[in-house]
Design a protein around this motif. Structure first.
Motif: not given
Length: 117
Positions: A14-22
């Motif tokens: 989830g943390r990786i997906e959030r950072t990629h989305a940003m």
């Protein structure tokens, strides 16, 4: 019953997906990654622009009042304000008609005369 390792895994995903989305990415030390090519915004304080705007606004307003009242009436009014003394003397000093005010007043006069004809 939930597996703590599985919870930790999904937290990291989830943390990786959030950072990629940003727009962030993971980079190895010493490499040129996404952060190298992204230009950081320059934060400027618009102090100079505000000062220029206020300067132009004040002299434009003085020129418009000078044009509207006429040169003699304007100078008489400034002399009347100056005769009161105290803080009004400072206001009269700032409102004196100098060459820049006369130039702006003349430019307004030219524009108004052209628009009438």
């Amino acid at each position: 019953m939930s597996d703590p390792n599985l919870d930790d895994f999904y937290t990291r995903v989830g943390r990786i997906e959030r950072t990629h989305a940003m727009g962030h990415g993971f980079e190895a030390p010493g490499t040129l990654g996404r952060s190298y090519y992204r230009r950081l915004p320059v934060r400027r304080r618009p102090v100079f622009r505000i000062g220029v705007f206020l300067f132009c606004f004040c002299f434009g307003l003085k020129g418009a009042i000078h044009y509207h009242m006429g040169a003699e009436a304007y100078d008489a009014r400034v002399a009347q304000i100056e005769s009161r003394g105290g803080g009004d003397a400072m206001q009269a000093f700032l409102m004196q008609s100098e060459p820049l005010t006369n130039l702006i007043s003349g430019a307004i006069k030219i524009v108004v005369e052209r628009s009438r004809s």
